[in-house]
Write a protein that holds these residues in place. Structure first.
Motif, PDB file in Angstrom:
ATOM      1  N   ALA A  32      -0.137   3.050   3.700  1.00 18.61           N
ATOM      2  CA  ALA A  32      -0.450   3.036   2.267  1.00 18.61           C
ATOM      3  C   ALA A  32       0.832   3.111   1.437  1.00 18.61           C
ATOM      4  CB  ALA A  32      -1.383   4.199   1.918  1.00 18.61           C
ATOM      5  N   ALA A  33       1.764   3.944   1.863  1.00 24.63           N
ATOM      6  CA  ALA A  33       3.042   4.054   1.148  1.00 24.63           C
ATOM      7  C   ALA A  33       3.845   2.757   1.243  1.00 24.63           C
ATOM      8  CB  ALA A  33       3.851   5.221   1.699  1.00 24.63           C
ATOM      9  N   ALA A  34       3.824   2.121   2.407  1.00 27.37           N
ATOM     10  CA  ALA A  34       4.532   0.852   2.587  1.00 27.37           C
ATOM     11  C   ALA A  34       3.954  -0.223   1.683  1.00 27.37           C
ATOM     12  CB  ALA A  34       4.467   0.405   4.054  1.00 27.37           C
ATOM     13  N   ARG A  35       2.636  -0.289   1.628  1.00 24.68           N
ATOM     14  CA  ARG A  35       1.984  -1.290   0.784  1.00 24.68           C
ATOM     15  C   ARG A  35       2.325  -1.065  -0.688  1.00 24.68           C
ATOM     16  NH1 ARG A  35      -3.905  -1.083   3.784  1.00 24.68           N
ATOM     17  NH2 ARG A  35      -3.437  -2.632   5.413  1.00 24.68           N
ATOM     18  N   SER A  36       2.282   0.170  -1.142  1.00 30.65           N
ATOM     19  CA  SER A  36       2.609   0.479  -2.543  1.00 30.65           C
ATOM     20  C   SER A  36       4.051   0.122  -2.860  1.00 30.65           C
ATOM     21  CB  SER A  36       2.383   1.964  -2.832  1.00 30.65           C
ATOM     22  OG  SER A  36       1.030   2.290  -2.723  1.00 30.65           O
ATOM     23  N   THR A  37       4.945   0.445  -1.946  1.00 28.98           N
ATOM     24  CA  THR A  37       6.362   0.161  -2.150  1.00 28.98           C
ATOM     25  C   THR A  37       6.609  -1.343  -2.167  1.00 28.98           C
ATOM     26  OG1 THR A  37       6.908   2.245  -1.061  1.00 28.98           O
ATOM     27  CG2 THR A  37       8.687   0.639  -1.291  1.00 28.98           C
ATOM     28  N   ARG A  38       5.968  -2.049  -1.266  1.00 28.25           N
ATOM     29  CA  ARG A  38       6.099  -3.516  -1.212  1.00 28.25           C
ATOM     30  C   ARG A  38       5.588  -4.145  -2.512  1.00 28.25           C
ATOM     31  NH1 ARG A  38       3.215  -7.372   3.358  1.00 28.25           N
ATOM     32  NH2 ARG A  38       4.563  -9.168   3.093  1.00 28.25           N
ATOM     33  N   GLU A  39       4.462  -3.638  -2.994  1.00 26.98           N
ATOM     34  CA  GLU A  39       3.894  -4.143  -4.244  1.00 26.98           C
ATOM     35  C   GLU A  39       4.841  -3.877  -5.418  1.00 26.98           C
ATOM     36  OE1 GLU A  39       0.220  -2.725  -6.949  1.00 26.98           O
ATOM     37  OE2 GLU A  39      -0.311  -3.257  -4.885  1.00 26.98           O
ATOM     38  N   ARG A  40       5.418  -2.708  -5.457  1.00 28.35           N
ATOM     39  CA  ARG A  40       6.356  -2.366  -6.535  1.00 28.35           C
ATOM     40  C   ARG A  40       7.605  -3.250  -6.465  1.00 28.35           C
ATOM     41  NH1 ARG A  40       7.656  -1.702 -11.295  1.00 28.35           N
ATOM     42  NH2 ARG A  40       9.399  -0.358 -11.714  1.00 28.35           N
ATOM     43  N   ILE A  51      15.845  -5.844  -3.388  1.00 27.48           N
ATOM     44  CA  ILE A  51      16.210  -5.888  -1.969  1.00 27.48           C
ATOM     45  C   ILE A  51      16.179  -4.485  -1.364  1.00 27.48           C
ATOM     46  CG2 ILE A  51      18.125  -6.301  -0.364  1.00 27.48           C
ATOM     47  CD1 ILE A  51      18.844  -8.743  -2.166  1.00 27.48           C
ATOM     48  N   ASP A  52      16.749  -3.510  -2.103  1.00 28.79           N
ATOM     49  CA  ASP A  52      16.737  -2.133  -1.599  1.00 28.79           C
ATOM     50  C   ASP A  52      15.311  -1.632  -1.401  1.00 28.79           C
ATOM     51  OD1 ASP A  52      19.479  -1.885  -1.437  1.00 28.79           O
ATOM     52  OD2 ASP A  52      19.693  -0.825  -3.343  1.00 28.79           O
ATOM     53  N   LEU A  53      14.453  -1.888  -2.362  1.00 32.59           N
ATOM     54  CA  LEU A  53      13.075  -1.418  -2.262  1.00 32.59           C
ATOM     55  C   LEU A  53      12.317  -2.155  -1.154  1.00 32.59           C
ATOM     56  CD1 LEU A  53      11.492   0.815  -3.562  1.00 32.59           C
ATOM     57  CD2 LEU A  53      10.620  -0.812  -5.238  1.00 32.59           C
ATOM     58  N   GLU A  54      12.624  -3.412  -0.928  1.00 32.86           N
ATOM     59  CA  GLU A  54      12.010  -4.137   0.189  1.00 32.86           C
ATOM     60  C   GLU A  54      12.428  -3.528   1.526  1.00 32.86           C
ATOM     61  OE1 GLU A  54      13.229  -8.142  -0.668  1.00 32.86           O
ATOM     62  OE2 GLU A  54      11.417  -8.548  -1.844  1.00 32.86           O
ATOM     63  N   HIS A  55      13.691  -3.102   1.616  1.00 37.04           N
ATOM     64  CA  HIS A  55      14.146  -2.425   2.847  1.00 37.04           C
ATOM     65  C   HIS A  55      13.408  -1.102   3.039  1.00 37.04           C
ATOM     66  CE1 HIS A  55      17.241  -5.098   4.313  1.00 37.04           C
ATOM     67  NE2 HIS A  55      17.786  -5.171   3.115  1.00 37.04           N
ATOM     68  N   VAL A  56      13.161  -0.392   1.938  1.00 44.52           N
ATOM     69  CA  VAL A  56      12.411   0.862   2.020  1.00 44.52           C
ATOM     70  C   VAL A  56      10.977   0.586   2.478  1.00 44.52           C
ATOM     71  CG1 VAL A  56      11.464   2.788   0.675  1.00 44.52           C
ATOM     72  CG2 VAL A  56      13.853   2.089   0.345  1.00 44.52           C
ATOM     73  N   ALA A  57      10.356  -0.461   1.940  1.00 44.87           N
ATOM     74  CA  ALA A  57       9.002  -0.817   2.372  1.00 44.87           C
ATOM     75  C   ALA A  57       8.990  -1.149   3.867  1.00 44.87           C
ATOM     76  CB  ALA A  57       8.477  -2.005   1.566  1.00 44.87           C
ATOM     77  N   THR A  58       9.993  -1.865   4.328  1.00 40.50           N
ATOM     78  CA  THR A  58      10.076  -2.205   5.751  1.00 40.50           C
ATOM     79  C   THR A  58      10.258  -0.940   6.588  1.00 40.50           C
ATOM     80  OG1 THR A  58      11.015  -4.346   5.175  1.00 40.50           O
ATOM     81  CG2 THR A  58      11.255  -3.655   7.458  1.00 40.50           C
ATOM     82  N   LEU A  60       9.128   2.024   5.843  1.00 45.14           N
ATOM     83  CA  LEU A  60       7.823   2.683   5.884  1.00 45.14           C
ATOM     84  C   LEU A  60       6.863   1.974   6.852  1.00 45.14           C
ATOM     85  CD1 LEU A  60       7.504   3.494   2.091  1.00 45.14           C
ATOM     86  CD2 LEU A  60       7.771   5.157   3.954  1.00 45.14           C
ATOM     87  N   TYR A  61       6.921   0.649   6.874  1.00 42.38           N
ATOM     88  CA  TYR A  61       6.127  -0.092   7.864  1.00 42.38           C
ATOM     89  C   TYR A  61       6.580   0.284   9.279  1.00 42.38           C
ATOM     90  CZ  TYR A  61       3.552  -3.283   4.768  1.00 42.38           C
ATOM     91  OH  TYR A  61       2.683  -3.825   3.848  1.00 42.38           O
ATOM     92  N   GLY A  62       7.878   0.422   9.475  1.00 46.47           N
ATOM     93  CA  GLY A  62       8.390   0.830  10.787  1.00 46.47           C
ATOM     94  C   GLY A  62       7.880   2.207  11.183  1.00 46.47           C
ATOM     95  N   PHE A  63       7.930   3.161  10.244  1.00 47.04           N
ATOM     96  CA  PHE A  63       7.402   4.496  10.523  1.00 47.04           C
ATOM     97  C   PHE A  63       5.908   4.439  10.831  1.00 47.04           C
ATOM     98  CE2 PHE A  63      10.765   6.614   7.569  1.00 47.04           C
ATOM     99  CZ  PHE A  63      11.724   6.536   8.567  1.00 47.04           C
ATOM    100  N   GLN A 149       8.248 -11.771   6.637  1.00 45.47           N
ATOM    101  CA  GLN A 149       7.306 -11.888   7.750  1.00 45.47           C
ATOM    102  C   GLN A 149       7.193 -10.583   8.538  1.00 45.47           C
ATOM    103  OE1 GLN A 149       5.225 -14.439   8.438  1.00 45.47           O
ATOM    104  NE2 GLN A 149       4.368 -13.136  10.038  1.00 45.47           N
ATOM    105  N   VAL A 150       8.252  -9.783   8.522  1.00 48.83           N
ATOM    106  CA  VAL A 150       8.242  -8.522   9.263  1.00 48.83           C
ATOM    107  C   VAL A 150       7.136  -7.605   8.742  1.00 48.83           C
ATOM    108  CG1 VAL A 150       9.585  -6.438   9.773  1.00 48.83           C
ATOM    109  CG2 VAL A 150      10.674  -8.679   9.891  1.00 48.83           C
ATOM    110  N   SER A 151       7.001  -7.512   7.431  1.00 53.63           N
ATOM    111  CA  SER A 151       5.941  -6.681   6.847  1.00 53.63           C
ATOM    112  C   SER A 151       4.568  -7.250   7.169  1.00 53.63           C
ATOM    113  CB  SER A 151       6.134  -6.563   5.334  1.00 53.63           C
ATOM    114  OG  SER A 151       7.359  -5.922   5.044  1.00 53.63           O
ATOM    115  N   ASP A 152       4.445  -8.555   7.129  1.00 50.43           N
ATOM    116  CA  ASP A 152       3.173  -9.194   7.487  1.00 50.43           C
ATOM    117  C   ASP A 152       2.827  -8.928   8.957  1.00 50.43           C
ATOM    118  OD1 ASP A 152       3.054 -10.201   4.899  1.00 50.43           O
ATOM    119  OD2 ASP A 152       3.830 -12.175   5.466  1.00 50.43           O
ATOM    120  N   ASP A 153       3.844  -8.976   9.819  1.00 50.45           N
ATOM    121  CA  ASP A 153       3.614  -8.687  11.240  1.00 50.45           C
ATOM    122  C   ASP A 153       3.189  -7.227  11.426  1.00 50.45           C
ATOM    123  OD1 ASP A 153       4.220 -11.278  11.922  1.00 50.45           O
ATOM    124  OD2 ASP A 153       6.214 -10.816  12.724  1.00 50.45           O
ATOM    125  N   ALA A 154       3.798  -6.317  10.677  1.00 55.49           N
ATOM    126  CA  ALA A 154       3.407  -4.899  10.757  1.00 55.49           C
ATOM    127  C   ALA A 154       1.946  -4.729  10.358  1.00 55.49           C
ATOM    128  CB  ALA A 154       4.313  -4.041   9.880  1.00 55.49           C
TER     129      ALA A 154
END
Length: 169
Positions: A32-40, A51-58, A60-63, A149-154
């Protein structure tokens, strides 16, 4: 600390570390946090902040995926916590002492590893440093690029591998 107090703390730890539902619920919260961050990140104008926020979303997806893999492993090892024969152990399993999603994926499903090897590597990297810091410890960054694609794969991994928990949570 009294022995009785230690036993209570040890028992609480055993309940958490051996409980696949605890791992899964944490995974779901991270998703849920990854999705919110990605959306933001998608609405930001400043390209560097985006770019920084996309890395943070990734990250969170990794976690999220790390916790999901650990949930699956603990479910296989200890079974569902509601069963009478469930016996939690107050020791962190050596198999789970890693953030390496490629290694964890191999514990879960060899096909998973083969299908998502690149994304799992990038998710591991994001969880280790690229989502948390502007550089790695040694300056040997392998992939500081962004791959949506990494986030989509997650998302796909979560959807497929969370199925066992929809019947026990």
């Amino acid at each position: 600390m009294s022995e009785e107090h230690f036993d209570v703390i040890s028992g609480m730890f055993a309940e958490r570390v051996s409980n696949p539902l605890a791992w899964f619920k944490h995974s779901r919260s991270l998703l849920a946090a990854a999705r919110s961050t990605r959306e933001r990140a998608s609405v930001l104008i400043d390209p560097w902040e985006k770019i920084d926020l996309e890395h943070v979303a990734t990250m969170l997806y990794g976690f999220c995926i790390e916790n999901l893999f650990k949930a699956i492993w603990t479910l296989r090892k200890f079974g569902p916590p509601y069963r009478d024969e469930w016996s939690p152990v107050a020791a962190f399993p050596v198999e789970l002492k890693t953030h390496d999603l490629v290694r964890l994926a191999k514990l879960i499903d060899e096909d998973l590893f083969e299908k998502y090897e690149l994304s799992l590597s990038l998710l591991s990297e994001a969880a280790t440093w690229s989502g948390r810091y502007p550089c790695s410890l040694k300056g040997d960054e392998g992939s500081i690029f962004r791959m949506p694609q990494v986030s989509d794969d997650a998302e796909a991994i979560f959807k497929q591998y969370s199925r066992p928990f929809t019947t026990i949570s």
